[in-house]
Motif scaffolding. Structure first.
Motif, PDB file in Angstrom:
ATOM      1  N   GLU A   1       0.837  -1.213   0.000  1.00  0.00           N
ATOM      2  CA  GLU A   1       0.000   0.000   0.000  1.00  0.00           C
ATOM      3  C   GLU A   1       0.872   1.265   0.000  1.00  0.00           C
ATOM      4  O   GLU A   1       1.908   1.316   0.684  1.00  0.00           O
ATOM      5  CB  GLU A   1      -0.856  -0.003   1.276  1.00  0.00           C
ATOM      6  N   GLY A   2       0.489   2.224  -0.835  1.00  0.00           N
ATOM      7  CA  GLY A   2       1.131   3.537  -0.779  1.00  0.00           C
ATOM      8  C   GLY A   2       2.498   3.601  -1.425  1.00  0.00           C
ATOM      9  O   GLY A   2       3.184   4.606  -1.318  1.00  0.00           O
ATOM     10  N   THR A   3       2.913   2.518  -2.084  1.00  0.00           N
ATOM     11  CA  THR A   3       4.232   2.586  -2.723  1.00  0.00           C
ATOM     12  C   THR A   3       4.009   2.808  -4.222  1.00  0.00           C
ATOM     13  O   THR A   3       3.191   2.130  -4.820  1.00  0.00           O
ATOM     14  CB  THR A   3       5.024   1.270  -2.550  1.00  0.00           C
ATOM     15  N   GLY A   4       4.730   3.737  -4.776  1.00  0.00           N
ATOM     16  CA  GLY A   4       4.570   4.007  -6.220  1.00  0.00           C
ATOM     17  C   GLY A   4       5.436   3.046  -7.010  1.00  0.00           C
ATOM     18  O   GLY A   4       5.504   1.866  -6.712  1.00  0.00           O
ATOM     19  N   ASP A   5       6.114   3.589  -8.027  1.00  0.00           N
ATOM     20  CA  ASP A   5       6.997   2.751  -8.861  1.00  0.00           C
ATOM     21  C   ASP A   5       8.272   2.447  -8.093  1.00  0.00           C
ATOM     22  O   ASP A   5       8.558   3.039  -7.058  1.00  0.00           O
ATOM     23  CB  ASP A   5       7.349   3.523 -10.154  1.00  0.00           C
ATOM     24  N   GLY A   6       9.036   1.531  -8.673  1.00  0.00           N
ATOM     25  CA  GLY A   6      10.378   1.303  -8.147  1.00  0.00           C
ATOM     26  C   GLY A   6      10.460   0.166  -7.149  1.00  0.00           C
ATOM     27  O   GLY A   6      11.534  -0.210  -6.699  1.00  0.00           O
ATOM     28  N   VAL A   7       9.325  -0.401  -6.765  1.00  0.00           N
ATOM     29  CA  VAL A   7       9.369  -1.509  -5.790  1.00  0.00           C
ATOM     30  C   VAL A   7       9.873  -2.765  -6.509  1.00  0.00           C
ATOM     31  O   VAL A   7       9.455  -3.065  -7.636  1.00  0.00           O
ATOM     32  CB  VAL A   7       7.973  -1.794  -5.202  1.00  0.00           C
ATOM     33  N   LEU A   8      10.812  -3.456  -5.874  1.00  0.00           N
ATOM     34  CA  LEU A   8      11.301  -4.732  -6.416  1.00  0.00           C
ATOM     35  C   LEU A   8      10.885  -5.851  -5.464  1.00  0.00           C
ATOM     36  O   LEU A   8      10.623  -5.601  -4.274  1.00  0.00           O
ATOM     37  CB  LEU A   8      12.826  -4.687  -6.567  1.00  0.00           C
ATOM     38  N   TYR A   9      10.871  -7.081  -6.001  1.00  0.00           N
ATOM     39  CA  TYR A   9      10.390  -8.208  -5.198  1.00  0.00           C
ATOM     40  C   TYR A   9      11.331  -9.410  -5.302  1.00  0.00           C
ATOM     41  O   TYR A   9      12.035  -9.580  -6.305  1.00  0.00           O
ATOM     42  CB  TYR A   9       9.003  -8.640  -5.688  1.00  0.00           C
ATOM     43  N   LYS A  10      11.293 -10.234  -4.262  1.00  0.00           N
ATOM     44  CA  LYS A  10      11.934 -11.554  -4.284  1.00  0.00           C
ATOM     45  C   LYS A  10      10.860 -12.589  -3.996  1.00  0.00           C
ATOM     46  O   LYS A  10       9.897 -12.297  -3.270  1.00  0.00           O
ATOM     47  CB  LYS A  10      12.985 -11.643  -3.161  1.00  0.00           C
ATOM     48  N   VAL A  11      11.062 -13.781  -4.539  1.00  0.00           N
ATOM     49  CA  VAL A  11      10.068 -14.845  -4.364  1.00  0.00           C
ATOM     50  C   VAL A  11      10.754 -16.119  -3.879  1.00  0.00           C
ATOM     51  O   VAL A  11      11.885 -16.427  -4.281  1.00  0.00           O
ATOM     52  CB  VAL A  11       9.350 -15.126  -5.722  1.00  0.00           C
ATOM     53  N   LYS A  12      10.074 -16.831  -2.987  1.00  0.00           N
ATOM     54  CA  LYS A  12      10.531 -18.173  -2.599  1.00  0.00           C
ATOM     55  C   LYS A  12       9.301 -19.055  -2.451  1.00  0.00           C
ATOM     56  O   LYS A  12       8.173 -18.545  -2.409  1.00  0.00           O
ATOM     57  CB  LYS A  12      11.332 -18.107  -1.290  1.00  0.00           C
ATOM     58  N   TYR A  13       9.553 -20.350  -2.396  1.00  0.00           N
ATOM     59  CA  TYR A  13       8.426 -21.278  -2.237  1.00  0.00           C
ATOM     60  C   TYR A  13       8.879 -22.435  -1.359  1.00  0.00           C
ATOM     61  O   TYR A  13      10.086 -22.634  -1.136  1.00  0.00           O
ATOM     62  CB  TYR A  13       7.960 -21.789  -3.612  1.00  0.00           C
ATOM     63  N   SER A  14       7.909 -23.177  -0.847  1.00  0.00           N
ATOM     64  CA  SER A  14       8.292 -24.376  -0.070  1.00  0.00           C
ATOM     65  C   SER A  14       7.255 -25.466  -0.303  1.00  0.00           C
ATOM     66  O   SER A  14       6.109 -25.177  -0.655  1.00  0.00           O
ATOM     67  CB  SER A  14       8.376 -24.048   1.414  1.00  0.00           C
TER      68      SER A  14
ATOM     69  N   ALA B   1       9.181  -7.421  -0.457  1.00  0.00           N
ATOM     70  CA  ALA B   1       9.318  -6.205  -1.281  1.00  0.00           C
ATOM     71  C   ALA B   1      10.513  -5.372  -0.798  1.00  0.00           C
ATOM     72  O   ALA B   1      10.859  -5.403   0.385  1.00  0.00           O
ATOM     73  CB  ALA B   1       8.049  -5.373  -1.175  1.00  0.00           C
ATOM     74  N   PHE B   2      11.113  -4.649  -1.756  1.00  0.00           N
ATOM     75  CA  PHE B   2      12.266  -3.781  -1.471  1.00  0.00           C
ATOM     76  C   PHE B   2      12.052  -2.435  -2.146  1.00  0.00           C
ATOM     77  O   PHE B   2      11.556  -2.386  -3.281  1.00  0.00           O
ATOM     78  CB  PHE B   2      13.557  -4.391  -2.030  1.00  0.00           C
ATOM     79  N   LEU B   3      12.429  -1.307  -1.437  1.00  0.00           N
ATOM     80  CA  LEU B   3      12.333   0.029  -2.055  1.00  0.00           C
ATOM     81  C   LEU B   3      13.273   0.960  -1.308  1.00  0.00           C
ATOM     82  O   LEU B   3      13.205   1.060  -0.077  1.00  0.00           O
ATOM     83  CB  LEU B   3      10.890   0.546  -1.945  1.00  0.00           C
ATOM     84  N   ASN B   4      14.188   1.584  -2.072  1.00  0.00           N
ATOM     85  CA  ASN B   4      15.111   2.563  -1.473  1.00  0.00           C
ATOM     86  C   ASN B   4      15.789   2.026  -0.215  1.00  0.00           C
ATOM     87  O   ASN B   4      15.822   2.688   0.809  1.00  0.00           O
ATOM     88  CB  ASN B   4      14.363   3.863  -1.150  1.00  0.00           C
ATOM     89  N   GLY B   5      16.266   0.784  -0.285  1.00  0.00           N
ATOM     90  CA  GLY B   5      17.026   0.240   0.842  1.00  0.00           C
ATOM     91  C   GLY B   5      16.157  -0.277   1.971  1.00  0.00           C
ATOM     92  O   GLY B   5      16.633  -0.849   2.946  1.00  0.00           O
ATOM     93  N   MET B   6      14.849  -0.088   1.831  1.00  0.00           N
ATOM     94  CA  MET B   6      13.952  -0.629   2.879  1.00  0.00           C
ATOM     95  C   MET B   6      13.371  -1.955   2.375  1.00  0.00           C
ATOM     96  O   MET B   6      13.351  -2.217   1.181  1.00  0.00           O
ATOM     97  CB  MET B   6      12.813   0.349   3.154  1.00  0.00           C
TER      98      MET B   6
END
Lengths: 141, 221
Positions: B28-41, B81-86
């Protein structure tokens, strides 16, 4: 078989609720370390017979929730299990459901998984794995 | 590592013919630039497994079909999710059972006709496969209880017939010559309870009644 379809639809209605009560993703009662799907067909009847007794005697009675809808579904699933259990008992009495060493070992593994958790957690985990049991029972052979 | 970024939302599997794709919504509230990682089990097995092809991606889906192709197992997917080091927390799906949680496409329908009948051949969709070279598995092999509902509509009289069959061919006899009929079909599996939508309509006309033509030729020469 009407009862299995009843069990399926009853379980589908409460699956998300029941599985949400089981936070332990890394353990399974029925499918690991040895999958039900590895049971030989000659052992299927005996393992099924053991599992029906297991669910009636060790699972349903420990699965009380605060939600009356869920409780009603659990008891109707339990009733369907009872009627299937009776049918299987007839096979067992007529020696059409032989239990060999392999099936006994398989069932011991399942019991060990169950006893590795506290009763309520083990019961809800087992109930949450009902689709694993049904998928295995209905798999074509 | 304390993660203060809002979490990805609604992390869930979308599955059609056992093509199993993990989907989510941006925090919520994040614009562009968000990156993601995925895992599964795999349910019942300890470790999470990273999906390298879905590392630092900016889209909000990840195809986990080959990782979840064994439908005798059940699975969890998870996204961070990752954005600007967070970063956010890992957000998990509910337990995913490919056998009961997939959607099934309608069957393929082919029709042919004679003067007074139409023949219908139905083909169930194939289970998703990693590559075209891989051996095809029909959903008929996955679901032993698979059946078809077939609807046949007389376009002239608007009369409709329904058939429920387990084999994949159907001949509808005693029809009117020279008339258009439209066929649509659906797959349904009794246990586990699954059904496809109806296919689009396939229309065909029965052949004209040649005896009527021949009689006319004889009478009027």
């Amino acid at each position: 078989l009407m009862s299995v379809t009843e069990i399926r639809s009853g379980f589908a209605a409460i699956k998300a609720n029941i599985q949400a009560r089981d936070p332990v993703r890394t353990l399974s009662i029925l499918s690991h370390p040895h999958s039900l799907h590895k049971v030989k067909s000659s052992d299927r009847c005996c393992v099924t017979h053991h599992l029906f007794n297991f669910y009636v005697e060790k699972v349903f009675k420990h699965c009380k929730t605060e939600d009356s809808f869920v409780n009603r579904k659990i008891s109707s699933i339990a009733n369907s299990f009872l009627s299937l259990k009776r049918k299987l008992e007839q096979c067992h009495e007529q020696n059409k459901c032989m239990c060999g060493q392999e099936s006994t070992k398989k069932f011991q593994q399942i019991l060990a998984n169950y006893e590795g958790l506290n009763v309520t957690s083990a019961a809800f985990k087992s109930l949450g794995e009902l689709d694993i049991l049904l998928d295995w029972m209905e798999k074509s052979h | 590592l304390y993660c203060s970024l809002p979490n990805p939302r609604n992390v869930h599997f979308e599955s059609i013919n056992m093509k199993n794709v993990l989907h989510w919504s941006a925090p919520e509230g994040t614009g562009d630039g968000v990156l993601y990682k995925v895992k599964y089990s795999v349910y019942g097995v300890g470790k999470w497994i990273r999906k390298p092809e879905c590392r630092n991606i900016n889209r909000t889906w990840c195809d986990l079909s080959s990782e979840t192709s064994d439908y005798e197992e059940q699975y969890y997917g998870s996204v961070k999710a990752f954005l600007n080091g967070m970063c956010s927390n890992w957000m998990e799906t509910t337990r995913f059972n490919p056998l009961t949680d997939t959607k099934i496409d309608p069957p393929m329908v082919s029709v042919s006709s004679t003067e007074k009948s139409i023949s219908i051949v139905l083909t169930a969709p194939e289970k998703w496969k990693t590559s075209p070279e891989e051996e095809s598995i029909s959903l008929l092999q996955v679901y032993p209880g698979l059946r078809y509902n077939v609807s046949v509509l007389n376009k002239k009289t608007k009369k409709r017939w329904w058939f429920s069959i387990s084999n994949n061919t159907l001949v509808v006899p005693w029809l009117e010559p020279g008339t258009a009929y439209c066929v649509s079909a659906q797959i349904y599996v009794t246990t586990p309870l699954l059904h496809s939508g109806f296919s689009k309509e396939y229309c065909i006309a029965t052949l004209k009644d040649r005896t009527a033509d021949e009689t006319a030729t004889i009478v009027f020469g």
